[in-house]
Scaffold this motif. Sequence first.
Motif, mmCIF file in Angstrom:
data_model
loop_
_atom_site.group_PDB
_atom_site.id
_atom_site.type_symbol
_atom_site.label_atom_id
_atom_site.label_comp_id
_atom_site.label_asym_id
_atom_site.label_seq_id
_atom_site.Cartn_x
_atom_site.Cartn_y
_atom_site.Cartn_z
ATOM 1 N N ALA A 33 0.805 -1.226 0.000
ATOM 2 C CA ALA A 33 0.000 0.000 0.000
ATOM 3 C C ALA A 33 0.836 1.273 0.000
ATOM 4 O O ALA A 33 0.311 2.348 -0.310
ATOM 5 C CB ALA A 33 -0.946 0.004 1.197
ATOM 6 N N GLY A 34 2.137 1.183 0.327
ATOM 7 C CA GLY A 34 2.961 2.378 0.389
ATOM 8 C C GLY A 34 3.104 3.115 -0.937
ATOM 9 O O GLY A 34 2.835 4.332 -1.004
ATOM 10 N N ALA A 190 4.851 4.980 5.002
ATOM 11 C CA ALA A 190 3.834 5.114 6.052
ATOM 12 C C ALA A 190 3.099 3.816 6.348
ATOM 13 O O ALA A 190 2.778 3.530 7.504
ATOM 14 C CB ALA A 190 2.836 6.210 5.663
ATOM 15 N N ASP A 191 2.793 3.014 5.352
ATOM 16 C CA ASP A 191 2.011 1.795 5.579
ATOM 17 C C ASP A 191 2.837 0.671 6.190
ATOM 18 O O ASP A 191 2.314 -0.407 6.453
ATOM 19 C CB ASP A 191 1.381 1.317 4.261
ATOM 20 N N SER A 192 4.120 0.894 6.431
ATOM 21 C CA SER A 192 4.973 -0.143 7.023
ATOM 22 C C SER A 192 4.963 -0.101 8.547
ATOM 23 O O SER A 192 5.649 -0.894 9.189
ATOM 24 C CB SER A 192 6.416 0.015 6.516
ATOM 25 N N GLY A 193 4.185 0.811 9.135
ATOM 26 C CA GLY A 193 4.198 0.951 10.590
ATOM 27 C C GLY A 193 3.855 -0.322 11.336
ATOM 28 O O GLY A 193 4.508 -0.674 12.322
ATOM 29 N N ASN A 194 2.821 -1.052 10.870
ATOM 30 C CA ASN A 194 2.444 -2.266 11.591
ATOM 31 C C ASN A 194 3.352 -3.447 11.259
ATOM 32 O O ASN A 194 3.124 -4.556 11.741
ATOM 33 C CB ASN A 194 0.984 -2.634 11.307
ATOM 34 N N ALA A 225 13.022 8.226 6.521
ATOM 35 C CA ALA A 225 11.835 8.326 7.372
ATOM 36 C C ALA A 225 11.980 7.276 8.462
ATOM 37 O O ALA A 225 12.468 6.176 8.213
ATOM 38 C CB ALA A 225 10.559 8.087 6.570
ATOM 39 N N CYS A 226 11.546 7.615 9.679
ATOM 40 C CA CYS A 226 11.744 6.701 10.810
ATOM 41 C C CYS A 226 10.415 6.390 11.466
ATOM 42 O O CYS A 226 9.666 7.295 11.834
ATOM 43 C CB CYS A 226 12.691 7.317 11.835
ATOM 44 N N GLY A 227 10.125 5.103 11.612
ATOM 45 C CA GLY A 227 8.963 4.646 12.358
ATOM 46 C C GLY A 227 9.379 4.345 13.789
ATOM 47 O O GLY A 227 10.298 3.562 14.029
ATOM 48 N N ILE A 228 8.722 4.992 14.759
ATOM 49 C CA ILE A 228 9.026 4.816 16.176
ATOM 50 C C ILE A 228 8.011 3.853 16.759
ATOM 51 O O ILE A 228 6.913 3.741 16.226
ATOM 52 C CB ILE A 228 8.991 6.196 16.875
ATOM 53 N N PRO A 229 8.346 3.115 17.849
ATOM 54 C CA PRO A 229 7.535 1.991 18.317
ATOM 55 C C PRO A 229 6.031 2.123 18.085
ATOM 56 O O PRO A 229 5.388 3.062 18.537
ATOM 57 C CB PRO A 229 7.854 1.944 19.817
ATOM 58 N N TYR A 230 5.538 1.138 17.373
ATOM 59 C CA TYR A 230 4.145 1.087 16.954
ATOM 60 C C TYR A 230 3.292 0.543 18.087
ATOM 61 O O TYR A 230 3.610 -0.473 18.674
ATOM 62 C CB TYR A 230 4.039 0.170 15.732
ATOM 63 N N ARG A 231 2.194 1.215 18.395
ATOM 64 C CA ARG A 231 1.331 0.815 19.494
ATOM 65 C C ARG A 231 0.006 0.307 18.952
ATOM 66 O O ARG A 231 -0.718 1.045 18.294
ATOM 67 C CB ARG A 231 1.073 1.998 20.433
ATOM 68 N N GLY A 240 -4.077 1.358 15.626
ATOM 69 C CA GLY A 240 -2.662 1.377 15.981
ATOM 70 C C GLY A 240 -2.089 2.725 15.599
ATOM 71 O O GLY A 240 -2.564 3.368 14.670
ATOM 72 N N ARG A 241 -1.079 3.151 16.323
ATOM 73 C CA ARG A 241 -0.477 4.461 16.060
ATOM 74 C C ARG A 241 1.028 4.308 15.898
ATOM 75 O O ARG A 241 1.656 3.525 16.594
ATOM 76 C CB ARG A 241 -0.783 5.438 17.202
ATOM 77 N N CYS A 242 1.574 5.088 14.979
ATOM 78 C CA CYS A 242 3.009 5.010 14.732
ATOM 79 C C CYS A 242 3.555 6.402 14.459
ATOM 80 O O CYS A 242 3.414 6.920 13.359
ATOM 81 C CB CYS A 242 3.292 4.103 13.524
#
Length: 311
Positions: A33-34, A190-194, A225-231, A240-242
């Motif tokens: 989806a990215g 962005a869609d790689s957060g989970n 771009a950096c994804g920080i711990p996904y909740r 879920g939030r990232c």
Amino acid sequence: MGAVEGFFERVDAGRFLATEYTRGPWDPGAQHAGPPAALLGRAVEERSDARAGMRIARITYEILRPVPIGALEVATSVLRAGRGTEVVEASLTPAGGAAPVMVARALRIRVAEEAVPAVVPGPQVPPPGEAGAVPFFPVPWEAGYHTAMEARFTEGAFVELGPGTCWMRMRVPLVAGEEIRPLDRVLVAADSGNGISSVLDYGRFVFVNGDLTVHLHRHPVGEWACGIPYRRGRGRHRPGRCPAARREGPHRAQRAELVRRSAVVRAPGRRPCGLDGGLRRRRGWVGDARRIDCSGLRAGWRGVRHGRITR
């Protein structure tokens, strides 16, 4: 790398041809989806009637069905235009198709010319130069999103349980022969957060998002771009939030509605099949939308070998 260096080839102003670099890890004929999310974001910004002095503050995607790898048509329309804001809709439809497979609504805001007070800095993470490159989770084909993106974890890993912090960078441009824009880099990742953090065991649970929302606090800069711990929320249907950052500080937050279900499926006449590695979390939509065909899975193999997502 493939013959075409880019996620898409531009046919004309509103038509594109997806390349093998858009291929996701769950179906050889479906995109991650990215890349299509980034393509719709670019369409919002580069349309002929786009007003200068505005930027995207939020963009929400409805992922209606799998995005095929092939010819695609992009269309945009202005839903509301005000003095300081506007709402723009962009849709992605397979060539000759009757309905879109992905729709985005973007809120654009006017950019102030005067200086504004500094905001409180967000989470600080080690720069990508302090982390080594790592491979993506096992994928049963050679080329795809996993080869077009570079990933560097400063915490965790794709297949480790627990929070993860991952820097991502595009290896190829969004559109072949065209410059990579800062917004491209954010939306492609962005869609790689989970996929970078796992609170629950992927051997027992999978998480599928039918939507994606990205909030941009400022203009993105830089190539990482950096994804920080996904909740992930608790319960069967929770968001879920990232949050994400650049080296200069936080620039966006991502939210996706995730649907949890069991990771074990059963094919008629065969014993239950489990999808190992990172593929287990993106096996397809739940309910009546999509299902996994396990008739071609070979027991004990880590990942999908011949299995495919079917309607």
